[in-house]
Design a protein around this motif. Structure first.
Motif, PDB file in Angstrom:
ATOM      1  N   ASN A 163       0.813  -1.208   0.000  1.00 34.01           N
ATOM      2  CA  ASN A 163       0.000   0.000   0.000  1.00 34.01           C
ATOM      3  C   ASN A 163       0.850   1.264   0.000  1.00 34.01           C
ATOM      4  N   ILE A 164       2.004   1.200   0.641  1.00 35.72           N
ATOM      5  CA  ILE A 164       2.923   2.337   0.612  1.00 35.72           C
ATOM      6  C   ILE A 164       3.414   2.575  -0.812  1.00 35.72           C
ATOM      7  N   ILE A 165       3.811   1.502  -1.490  1.00 38.36           N
ATOM      8  CA  ILE A 165       4.260   1.609  -2.883  1.00 38.36           C
ATOM      9  C   ILE A 165       3.128   2.153  -3.747  1.00 38.36           C
ATOM     10  N   HIS A 166       1.928   1.617  -3.553  1.00 39.15           N
ATOM     11  CA  HIS A 166       0.759   2.043  -4.320  1.00 39.15           C
ATOM     12  C   HIS A 166       0.536   3.548  -4.190  1.00 39.15           C
ATOM     13  N   GLY A 167       0.589   4.046  -2.951  1.00 41.23           N
ATOM     14  CA  GLY A 167       0.335   5.464  -2.726  1.00 41.23           C
ATOM     15  C   GLY A 167       1.438   6.359  -3.254  1.00 41.23           C
ATOM     16  N   GLU A 168       2.689   5.966  -3.021  1.00 39.84           N
ATOM     17  CA  GLU A 168       3.825   6.795  -3.445  1.00 39.84           C
ATOM     18  C   GLU A 168       3.959   6.850  -4.968  1.00 39.84           C
ATOM     19  N   CYS A 169       3.537   5.787  -5.645  1.00 39.26           N
ATOM     20  CA  CYS A 169       3.647   5.748  -7.113  1.00 39.26           C
ATOM     21  C   CYS A 169       2.323   6.101  -7.794  1.00 39.26           C
ATOM     22  N   ASN A 170       1.315   6.457  -6.989  1.00 40.35           N
ATOM     23  CA  ASN A 170       0.028   6.944  -7.507  1.00 40.35           C
ATOM     24  C   ASN A 170      -0.587   5.967  -8.508  1.00 40.35           C
ATOM     25  N   LEU A 171      -0.712   4.709  -8.072  1.00 46.21           N
ATOM     26  CA  LEU A 171      -1.281   3.689  -8.937  1.00 46.21           C
ATOM     27  C   LEU A 171      -2.812   3.744  -8.905  1.00 46.21           C
ATOM     28  N   ASN A 172      -3.442   3.125  -9.882  1.00 49.80           N
ATOM     29  CA  ASN A 172      -4.905   3.125  -9.969  1.00 49.80           C
ATOM     30  C   ASN A 172      -5.526   2.409  -8.770  1.00 49.80           C
ATOM     31  N   ASN A 173      -6.729   2.800  -8.425  1.00 51.77           N
ATOM     32  CA  ASN A 173      -7.381   2.261  -7.235  1.00 51.77           C
ATOM     33  C   ASN A 173      -7.809   0.808  -7.378  1.00 51.77           C
ATOM     34  N   ASP A 174      -7.871   0.290  -8.604  1.00 51.52           N
ATOM     35  CA  ASP A 174      -8.274  -1.103  -8.774  1.00 51.52           C
ATOM     36  C   ASP A 174      -7.088  -2.064  -8.771  1.00 51.52           C
ATOM     37  N   VAL A 175      -5.895  -1.567  -8.458  1.00 56.33           N
ATOM     38  CA  VAL A 175      -4.709  -2.417  -8.368  1.00 56.33           C
ATOM     39  C   VAL A 175      -4.739  -3.195  -7.051  1.00 56.33           C
ATOM     40  N   ILE A 176      -4.631  -4.508  -7.131  1.00 58.35           N
ATOM     41  CA  ILE A 176      -4.596  -5.348  -5.931  1.00 58.35           C
ATOM     42  C   ILE A 176      -3.256  -5.174  -5.223  1.00 58.35           C
ATOM     43  N   CYS A 177      -3.292  -4.989  -3.905  1.00 58.39           N
ATOM     44  CA  CYS A 177      -2.075  -4.838  -3.100  1.00 58.39           C
ATOM     45  C   CYS A 177      -2.024  -5.978  -2.079  1.00 58.39           C
ATOM     46  N   MET A 178      -0.889  -6.654  -2.011  1.00 56.74           N
ATOM     47  CA  MET A 178      -0.783  -7.843  -1.157  1.00 56.74           C
ATOM     48  C   MET A 178       0.636  -7.966  -0.617  1.00 56.74           C
ATOM     49  N   ASP A 179       0.769  -8.218   0.677  1.00 56.98           N
ATOM     50  CA  ASP A 179       2.065  -8.496   1.300  1.00 56.98           C
ATOM     51  C   ASP A 179       2.117  -9.950   1.741  1.00 56.98           C
ATOM     52  N   ILE A 180       3.282 -10.568   1.582  1.00 56.54           N
ATOM     53  CA  ILE A 180       3.531 -11.919   2.061  1.00 56.54           C
ATOM     54  C   ILE A 180       4.762 -11.877   2.956  1.00 56.54           C
ATOM     55  N   SER A 181       4.663 -12.415   4.154  1.00 59.17           N
ATOM     56  CA  SER A 181       5.808 -12.496   5.057  1.00 59.17           C
ATOM     57  C   SER A 181       6.541 -13.796   4.783  1.00 59.17           C
ATOM     58  N   GLN A 182       7.647 -13.700   4.065  1.00 59.56           N
ATOM     59  CA  GLN A 182       8.428 -14.880   3.713  1.00 59.56           C
ATOM     60  C   GLN A 182       9.845 -14.453   3.401  1.00 59.56           C
ATOM     61  N   GLY A 183      10.815 -15.310   3.715  1.00 60.80           N
ATOM     62  CA  GLY A 183      12.224 -14.949   3.553  1.00 60.80           C
ATOM     63  C   GLY A 183      12.884 -15.627   2.374  1.00 60.80           C
ATOM     64  N   CYS A 184      13.683 -16.653   2.643  1.00 60.69           N
ATOM     65  CA  CYS A 184      14.591 -17.230   1.654  1.00 60.69           C
ATOM     66  C   CYS A 184      13.897 -17.860   0.453  1.00 60.69           C
ATOM     67  N   VAL A 185      12.657 -18.325   0.619  1.00 63.81           N
ATOM     68  CA  VAL A 185      11.903 -18.912  -0.486  1.00 63.81           C
ATOM     69  C   VAL A 185      10.942 -17.867  -1.066  1.00 63.81           C
ATOM     70  N   GLY A 186      11.158 -16.614  -0.704  1.00 58.12           N
ATOM     71  CA  GLY A 186      10.218 -15.548  -1.035  1.00 58.12           C
ATOM     72  C   GLY A 186      10.001 -15.313  -2.514  1.00 58.12           C
ATOM     73  N   PHE A 187      11.031 -15.524  -3.338  1.00 56.47           N
ATOM     74  CA  PHE A 187      10.849 -15.304  -4.769  1.00 56.47           C
ATOM     75  C   PHE A 187       9.863 -16.305  -5.348  1.00 56.47           C
ATOM     76  N   LEU A 188       9.953 -17.556  -4.905  1.00 57.48           N
ATOM     77  CA  LEU A 188       9.042 -18.580  -5.396  1.00 57.48           C
ATOM     78  C   LEU A 188       7.624 -18.343  -4.880  1.00 57.48           C
ATOM     79  N   TYR A 189       7.496 -17.935  -3.614  1.00 55.54           N
ATOM     80  CA  TYR A 189       6.178 -17.614  -3.078  1.00 55.54           C
ATOM     81  C   TYR A 189       5.552 -16.459  -3.851  1.00 55.54           C
ATOM     82  N   GLY A 190       6.346 -15.451  -4.156  1.00 57.69           N
ATOM     83  CA  GLY A 190       5.840 -14.316  -4.917  1.00 57.69           C
ATOM     84  C   GLY A 190       5.377 -14.720  -6.299  1.00 57.69           C
ATOM     85  N   LEU A 191       6.144 -15.598  -6.943  1.00 60.85           N
ATOM     86  CA  LEU A 191       5.776 -16.059  -8.280  1.00 60.85           C
ATOM     87  C   LEU A 191       4.468 -16.846  -8.279  1.00 60.85           C
TER      88      LEU A 191
END
Length: 357
Positions: free
Chosen positions: A100-128
């Motif tokens: 949400n911080i990124i969304h606000g600072e970059c002035n993205l459209n309101n219909d953009v989904i914002c999601m955080d995942i708490s994950q470390g070393c396997v985080g790239f795969l979780y994100g994908l």
């Protein structure tokens, strides 16, 4: 968990590094160990230098710098962004979310989904995998994955076990639908019974930060000084875990994908240290030259951002101009370990930036 994703493509990766570059030799006096003994680690573990953020820099700053660069240079258009997924263990705040911080600072459209995942070393795969699933519902849009950690703020500078290898960075990855792409094979395991192998004891709802938790002491009686606010890593347990669990994971994932080891052009792994990766390559009987293992010595281990930093640094323009069959693998905090067989290539961009924040 095994699954197959179809019609999904990585179309760009940006690595974002902080400006500050600190050399291993300049920090040997931090530790209680004899300097000569500490310097032996440089060659064995691959310690040379690492990138560390300023005290005033938060995780979102690296992400915003990267996305603004992409927008300014036409690497992505705001109207094409359908969602942003942030994977981090070092959020700016408990609330609001980094996405949400990124969304606000970059002035993205309101219909953009914002999601955080708490994950470390396997985080790239979780994100994908999260981005791939979102793409099934946002068919004409793109998802941006931000893998970011500023773990230097949570590691004691007097802990020789952890601090020399830690690096701060962000990986910004664009994924989209593409029906011409080969299937992606994914495999993931977790073992929460070993969760305390990598842990920051204080700071959450279990144990709030206080004067007592901030006290620096030799908590493991082996000369590494840290507080309960700092990362605690059982190095020997991590090594055993990686050497025991990751080789069969890779073998199983290759079999699932119907590929032999020789079919893989690049094994792009999470970057704990050079020694561990060498042993892993040997156990897999994979040539060193197919397993880049230079990220810790150049930039430090940036947790979930280490695989995108690995791709950008070691492949770069090559994944814009060519196609490669790749095995991605992350392993660490959780404990979690996962692998993905994926074609990388024909990207719009794959480049490294140095942040000014």
């Amino acid at each position: 968990m095994k699954t197959i994703f179809q019609g999904k493509k990585i179309t760009g990766i940006l690595g974002v590094l902080p400006q500050s570059e600190i050399f291993f030799e300049d920090e040997v006096h931090n530790y209680t160990f004899p300097e000569k003994q500490t310097l032996r680690l440089k060659k064995v573990m691959g310690y040379e230098k690492h990138r560390i953020v300023k005290n005033t820099t938060a995780s979102s700053d690296l992400c915003i710098f990267g996305l603004n660069h992409m927008l300014k240079n036409g690497l992505i258009n705001k109207r094409d962004i359908g969602g942003i997924v942030v994977v981090t263990t070092t959020p700016d705040h408990f609330m609001p979310h980094v996405s949400n911080i990124i969304h606000g600072e970059c002035n993205l459209n309101n219909d953009v989904i914002c999601m955080d995942i708490s994950q470390g070393c396997v985080g790239f795969l979780y994100g994908l995998i999260q981005a791939f699933m979102l793409l099934d519902h946002i068919r004409d849009k793109k998802i941006i994955i931000f893998n970011v950690d500023t773990l230097s703020k949570k590691v004691s500078t007097r802990d020789r076990n952890s601090y020399p290898l830690i690096g701060d960075a962000a990986g910004v990855t664009v994924v989209e639908n593409d029906s011409t792409i080969k299937d992606i094979y994914f495999n993931l395991y977790n073992d929460g019974s070993r969760r305390e192998t990598l842990i920051i004891p204080a700071g959450g709802s279990r144990l709030a930060c206080s004067q007592e938790t901030a006290e620096i002491k030799d908590v493991d009686n082996d000369g590494n000084l840290r507080s309960l606010d700092n990362l605690k890593m059982d190095g020997s347990e991590v090594f055993t875990f990686v050497q025991t669990e990751v080789p069969p994971l890779i073998e199983e994932t290759l079999e699932f994908a119907g590929k032999n080891k020789e079919h893989i052009d690049w094994y792009l792994f999470h970057q704990p240290n050079k020694f561990m990766l060498k042993k892993l390559a040997e156990k897999l009987s994979v040539p060193y030259e197919k397993v880049p293992m230079n990220i810790v010595e150049k930039f430090g281990n940036s947790s979930g951002a280490s695989i995108p930093i690995n791709i950008v640094h070691n492949l770069g323009q090559r994944v814009v101009e060519n196609q490669y069959s790749c095995c991605l693998s992350g392993f660490g905090s959780g404990l979690a370990w996962g692998a993905m067989i994926i074609e990388l290539g024909g990207m719009n961009f794959c480049e490294m930036l140095i942040s000014d924040c």
